[in-house]
Design an enzyme around this catalytic site. Structure first.
Site, PDB file in Angstrom:
ATOM      1  N   SER A  39       0.807  -1.221   0.000  1.00  0.00           N
ATOM      2  CA  SER A  39       0.000   0.000   0.000  1.00  0.00           C
ATOM      3  C   SER A  39       0.842   1.275   0.000  1.00  0.00           C
ATOM      4  O   SER A  39       0.620   2.167   0.816  1.00  0.00           O
ATOM      5  CB  SER A  39      -0.933  -0.003   1.218  1.00  0.00           C
ATOM      6  N   ASN A  42       2.983   4.482  -5.398  1.00  0.00           N
ATOM      7  CA  ASN A  42       3.947   4.461  -6.513  1.00  0.00           C
ATOM      8  C   ASN A  42       3.829   5.722  -7.369  1.00  0.00           C
ATOM      9  O   ASN A  42       4.824   6.237  -7.867  1.00  0.00           O
ATOM     10  CB  ASN A  42       3.859   3.197  -7.389  1.00  0.00           C
ATOM     11  N   CYS A  43       2.614   6.266  -7.469  1.00  0.00           N
ATOM     12  CA  CYS A  43       2.434   7.468  -8.291  1.00  0.00           C
ATOM     13  C   CYS A  43       3.138   8.680  -7.675  1.00  0.00           C
ATOM     14  O   CYS A  43       3.414   9.660  -8.374  1.00  0.00           O
ATOM     15  CB  CYS A  43       0.946   7.790  -8.459  1.00  0.00           C
ATOM     16  N   THR A 264      -9.550 -15.895 -14.200  1.00  0.00           N
ATOM     17  CA  THR A 264      -8.576 -16.326 -15.210  1.00  0.00           C
ATOM     18  C   THR A 264      -9.080 -17.609 -15.867  1.00  0.00           C
ATOM     19  O   THR A 264     -10.194 -18.070 -15.561  1.00  0.00           O
ATOM     20  CB  THR A 264      -7.197 -16.606 -14.567  1.00  0.00           C
ATOM     21  N   ILE A 269      -8.878 -18.798  -9.546  1.00  0.00           N
ATOM     22  CA  ILE A 269      -7.766 -17.838  -9.664  1.00  0.00           C
ATOM     23  C   ILE A 269      -8.262 -16.620 -10.456  1.00  0.00           C
ATOM     24  O   ILE A 269      -8.830 -16.767 -11.545  1.00  0.00           O
ATOM     25  CB  ILE A 269      -6.526 -18.453 -10.343  1.00  0.00           C
ATOM     26  N   TYR A 270      -8.063 -15.463  -9.877  1.00  0.00           N
ATOM     27  CA  TYR A 270      -8.581 -14.208 -10.430  1.00  0.00           C
ATOM     28  C   TYR A 270      -7.410 -13.229 -10.570  1.00  0.00           C
ATOM     29  O   TYR A 270      -6.390 -13.380  -9.900  1.00  0.00           O
ATOM     30  CB  TYR A 270      -9.646 -13.615  -9.500  1.00  0.00           C
ATOM     31  N   ALA A 271      -7.584 -12.236 -11.395  1.00  0.00           N
ATOM     32  CA  ALA A 271      -6.494 -11.256 -11.549  1.00  0.00           C
ATOM     33  C   ALA A 271      -7.049  -9.873 -11.862  1.00  0.00           C
ATOM     34  O   ALA A 271      -8.108  -9.731 -12.500  1.00  0.00           O
ATOM     35  CB  ALA A 271      -5.535 -11.707 -12.649  1.00  0.00           C
TER      36      ALA A 271
HETATM   37  P1  FAD Z   1       1.333  -2.549  -8.427  1.00  0.00           P
HETATM   38  O1  FAD Z   1       0.714  -1.375  -7.775  1.00  0.00           O
HETATM   39  O2  FAD Z   1       2.586  -2.348  -9.199  1.00  0.00           O
HETATM   40  O3  FAD Z   1       1.531  -3.671  -7.354  1.00  0.00           O
HETATM   41  C1  FAD Z   1       2.052  -4.915  -7.667  1.00  0.00           C
HETATM   42  C2  FAD Z   1       2.795  -5.471  -6.474  1.00  0.00           C
HETATM   43  O4  FAD Z   1       2.938  -6.864  -6.703  1.00  0.00           O
HETATM   44  C3  FAD Z   1       4.182  -4.904  -6.317  1.00  0.00           C
HETATM   45  O5  FAD Z   1       4.375  -4.356  -5.036  1.00  0.00           O
HETATM   46  C4  FAD Z   1       5.096  -6.107  -6.531  1.00  0.00           C
HETATM   47  O6  FAD Z   1       6.208  -6.094  -5.659  1.00  0.00           O
HETATM   48  C5  FAD Z   1       4.188  -7.266  -6.214  1.00  0.00           C
HETATM   49  N1  FAD Z   1       4.581  -8.503  -6.884  1.00  0.00           N
HETATM   50  C6  FAD Z   1       4.794  -8.702  -8.203  1.00  0.00           C
HETATM   51  N2  FAD Z   1       5.127  -9.971  -8.448  1.00  0.00           N
HETATM   52  C7  FAD Z   1       5.096 -10.605  -7.252  1.00  0.00           C
HETATM   53  C8  FAD Z   1       5.361 -11.927  -6.857  1.00  0.00           C
HETATM   54  N3  FAD Z   1       5.703 -12.869  -7.734  1.00  0.00           N
HETATM   55  N4  FAD Z   1       5.263 -12.227  -5.552  1.00  0.00           N
HETATM   56  C9  FAD Z   1       4.915 -11.281  -4.652  1.00  0.00           C
HETATM   57  N5  FAD Z   1       4.663 -10.011  -4.967  1.00  0.00           N
HETATM   58  C10 FAD Z   1       4.747  -9.674  -6.268  1.00  0.00           C
HETATM   59  N6  FAD Z   1      -0.906   5.638 -12.616  1.00  0.00           N
HETATM   60  C11 FAD Z   1      -1.752   6.673 -12.718  1.00  0.00           C
HETATM   61  O7  FAD Z   1      -2.920   6.458 -13.049  1.00  0.00           O
HETATM   62  N7  FAD Z   1      -1.348   7.953 -12.451  1.00  0.00           N
HETATM   63  C12 FAD Z   1      -0.078   8.240 -12.083  1.00  0.00           C
HETATM   64  O8  FAD Z   1       0.262   9.411 -11.825  1.00  0.00           O
HETATM   65  C13 FAD Z   1       0.846   7.172 -12.002  1.00  0.00           C
HETATM   66  N8  FAD Z   1       2.123   7.415 -11.676  1.00  0.00           N
HETATM   67  C14 FAD Z   1       2.996   6.363 -11.552  1.00  0.00           C
HETATM   68  C15 FAD Z   1       4.304   6.641 -11.199  1.00  0.00           C
HETATM   69  C16 FAD Z   1       5.203   5.584 -11.053  1.00  0.00           C
HETATM   70  C17 FAD Z   1       6.613   5.901 -10.689  1.00  0.00           C
HETATM   71  C18 FAD Z   1       4.763   4.257 -11.256  1.00  0.00           C
HETATM   72  C19 FAD Z   1       5.717   3.103 -11.090  1.00  0.00           C
HETATM   73  C20 FAD Z   1       3.470   3.986 -11.616  1.00  0.00           C
HETATM   74  C21 FAD Z   1       2.570   5.037 -11.772  1.00  0.00           C
HETATM   75  N9  FAD Z   1       1.242   4.809 -12.152  1.00  0.00           N
HETATM   76  C22 FAD Z   1       0.378   5.859 -12.266  1.00  0.00           C
HETATM   77  C23 FAD Z   1       0.753   3.451 -12.448  1.00  0.00           C
HETATM   78  C24 FAD Z   1       0.058   2.843 -11.241  1.00  0.00           C
HETATM   79  O9  FAD Z   1       0.894   2.958 -10.124  1.00  0.00           O
HETATM   80  C25 FAD Z   1      -0.233   1.378 -11.541  1.00  0.00           C
HETATM   81  O10 FAD Z   1      -1.116   1.347 -12.639  1.00  0.00           O
HETATM   82  C26 FAD Z   1      -0.871   0.647 -10.381  1.00  0.00           C
HETATM   83  O11 FAD Z   1      -0.078   0.716  -9.242  1.00  0.00           O
HETATM   84  C27 FAD Z   1      -1.091  -0.820 -10.761  1.00  0.00           C
HETATM   85  O12 FAD Z   1      -1.565  -1.533  -9.676  1.00  0.00           O
HETATM   86  P2  FAD Z   1      -1.271  -3.107  -9.557  1.00  0.00           P
HETATM   87  O13 FAD Z   1      -1.910  -3.541  -8.298  1.00  0.00           O
HETATM   88  O14 FAD Z   1      -1.642  -3.774 -10.809  1.00  0.00           O
HETATM   89  O15 FAD Z   1       0.302  -3.223  -9.473  1.00  0.00           O
END
Ligand code: FAD
Length: 542
Positions: A39, A42-43, A264, A269-271
């Site tokens: 949590s 990242n943005c 999926t 399993i869901y994503a």
């Molecule tokens: P994430 O938030 O990336 O979370 C995935 C997590 O899964 C990570 O912590 C990773 O460590 C973990 N993980 C992966 N593989 C495994 C594994 N095998 N085992 C255990 N853990 C694992 N979007 C916007 O809309 N506006 C913005 O301004 C914006 N700015 C951004 C700036 C940056 C620098 C970055 C990197 C991204 C930005 N984004 C922005 C994109 C946005 O952050 C992502 O679209 C969003 O976080 C995706 O959510 P998620 O849950 O799919 O993946």
């Protein structure tokens, strides 16, 4: 009691876990993340590098104690899922060197997308990507760098450019494409390039890094650049390598194939999030859309679905925004590069009433389908108010509104906030005129060939403007207010393209000419746009 295992504890994963808890008090929810934090924002990472977000702790949106106490989540950080066995319904997890298995009733995957690193710069000591807090910790260790090279001029790359400039670092930007900011079309994106250059950034497009030698980068075109630190931001791909052998169907660039309920190809399993393939709601094609709002929504919708509340994924349209120094660049939907046969409207408006102090220009482009009149996409740029306009249009797209119905939107207005005819309404008015044959437009890239075929290019701005601002080569000038008295200067047998500065006066000229029997079209975006994208075609001496 069911055991729900979530892989990835950030946007999609944590949004799922907390909503699922609110709907299911007694289930066991385990959230696994390979990184040290869940949590986190990242943005916000680029703004922490810039120093705008001063405290590192502010990047932790919800702290671990709160997530454990308030939501009763079993959080396991520094645990990497390395395999999924969908037959035994268990995952294999690595924590340091320790390997263990965890069984599940339902497995939710939100592993996100990882940065792609080109071979030329892979494994070099001063090369960084920006995805999580350890990444920015490493970047902040190089606080005293004098120069930075950012590879990739997408949203994150541009945010990092701005962050380094804010810190007083000399920045060069390298982009393989011919123009920066790929979601924008070139006549809009050039404003990003100009803003970067205005702020001292070295912009190198149409080339890439051939080699890194110490703290120097050598580009394919031979340019040598200082690069105490290199940031790679050339795109992301779903982080799904650990799903190999799981039987889960993967599609484009390794994205997870899911149905509307986020299921999926494998039972239980869901994503969600950046790792899944979604439907682009505009053209119904498969797409990978890496944005925070869809990831959060999807996590929430999946929690509903697994709690007996149907909440289908309708798809995404990709609404995004980036600040580049003084300007905001916002976009939604598809661009002209993706749909070259879209009908295009360019508008130049104001953030609020022009007569009220401190209004700023907004440059907007809207695309629509001429057979259905549905809005296909929009781009807006300005110091103020671009975000609001794109948000309104994004809402209109999601609601399936036609472009001419933008006339109907009643937007909040008083002089400090907007205009009685907001630029969004104007897009509706112009489209209505196009649809009803009241105006007919020609695009900037069509002008030269039309002139070569014999069209007259008529400039209806004042003589003074032609002299001071310049004029398009080969154009003739007749000021709008004297046009009616000078119609005999124009050859009726020839097609006429008319322009002014923004397209408003030339629309009036078009109406005069059309009603006097001329075959006439208005140059969309007019001189403001034309001179921006084709400065070499502008003459400055009358
Ligand atoms: P994430 O938030 O990336 O979370 C995935 C997590 O899964 C990570 O912590 C990773 O460590 C973990 N993980 C992966 N593989 C495994 C594994 N095998 N085992 C255990 N853990 C694992 N979007 C916007 O809309 N506006 C913005 O301004 C914006 N700015 C951004 C700036 C940056 C620098 C970055 C990197 C991204 C930005 N984004 C922005 C994109 C946005 O952050 C992502 O679209 C969003 O976080 C995706 O959510 P998620 O849950 O799919 O993946």
């Amino acid at each position: 009691m069911k055991k729900i295992v979530v892989v990835g504890g950030v946007a999609g994963g944590m949004s799922f876990a907390t909503r699922y808890r609110r709907l299911n008090e007694s289930d066991h929810i385990i959230v696994i993340d390979k990184g040290p934090y869940v949590s986190f924002a990242n943005c916000g990472l680029p703004y922490y590098v810039a120093g705008e977000i001063e405290n590192r702790s502010d990047l932790l949106v919800a702290d671990r104690d709160m997530l454990e106490n308030r939501f009763n989540l079993d959080i396991r950080t520094n645990h990497e899922v390395i395999a999924v066995d969908s037959v035994k319904k268990e995952i294999t997890v690595k924590n340091d060197s320790e390997i263990s298995t965890i069984s599940y009733d339902s497995l939710v995957l939100s592993p996100g997308a990882k940065a792609f690193i080109p071979n030329e710069v892979k494994d070099k000591p001063n090369v960084h990507t920006v995805r999580n807090i350890p990444d920015v910790d490493a970047i902040m260790e190089g606080k005293d760098i004098k120069s930075a090279l950012v590879i990739g001029a997408g949203f994150i790359g541009l945010e990092m450019v701005e962050s380094f400039v804010t810190r007083g670092v000399k920045v060069n930007l390298v982009e393989l494409a011919d123009e920066v900011l790929a979601p924008f079309d070139p006549e809009m994106a050039i404003m990003a390039r100009n803003e970067l250059i205005r702020n001292g950034v070295g912009v190198h497009t149409g080339t890439s890094v051939k080699e890194l030698k110490g703290n120097k980068a050598i580009l394919n075109d031979g340019t040598e650049l200082d690069a105490d630190m290199v940031i790679v931001s050339v795109g992301v791909s779903p982080e799904t390598a650990f799903l190999e052998g799981s039987g889960i169907e993967l599609g484009m660039r390794g994205g997870i194939v899911v149905d509307e309920a986020y299921q999926t190809s494998v039972n239980d399993i869901y994503a969600v999030g950046d790792a899944i393939i979604v439907k682009n709601q505009i053209n119904q094609e498969d797409a990978l859309i890496s944005l925070a709002s869809p990831a959060n929504r999807q996590g929430r919708q999946l929690a509903d679905n697994l709690s007996g509340i149907a909440n289908a994924n309708k798809g995404s349209i990709g609404t995004a925004i980036v600040r580049i120094f003084d300007l905001s660049f916002a976009s939604t939907g598809l661009n002209e590069k993706q749909i070259p046969d879209a009908k295009v409207i360019h508008l130049l408006g104001k953030s609020h009433a022009g007569y009220y102090p401190e209004s700023e220009p907004i440059h907007m482009k809207v695309l629509f389908d001429e057979s259905t009149n549905l809005i296909l996409g929009a781009q807006a740029i300005g110091k103020k108010g671009a975000d609001k306009r794109i948000d309104v249009i994004a809402t209109a797209i999601k609601a399936g509104m036609s472009i001419d119905s933008l006339q109907e939107l009643e937007l909040s207005y008083a002089p400090p906030f907007g205009s009685a005819k907001d630029i969004v309404n104007m897009a509706g008015y112009v489209a209505h005129n196009i649809i009803n044959g009241i105006t007919n437009t020609v695009q900037w890239h069509e002008v030269r060939s039309e002139m070569n075929k014999g069209s007259i290019l008529l400039d209806v701005r004042s003589k003074e403007e032609r002299k001071t601002v310049g004029f398009i080569k080969g154009s003739i000038g007749i000021e709008l207010d004297s046009l009616r008295n000078n119609l005999d200067l124009l050859d009726k047998s020839k097609d006429i393209i008319v322009h002014c500065q923004s397209g408003v006066r030339s629309y009036n000229a078009e109406r005069i000419l059309r009603q006097n029997g001329f075959n006439v079209r208005n140059l969309d975006g007019s001189f403001a746009l034309y001179s921006r994208i084709l400065p070499g075609e502008v003459e400055s001496v009358l």
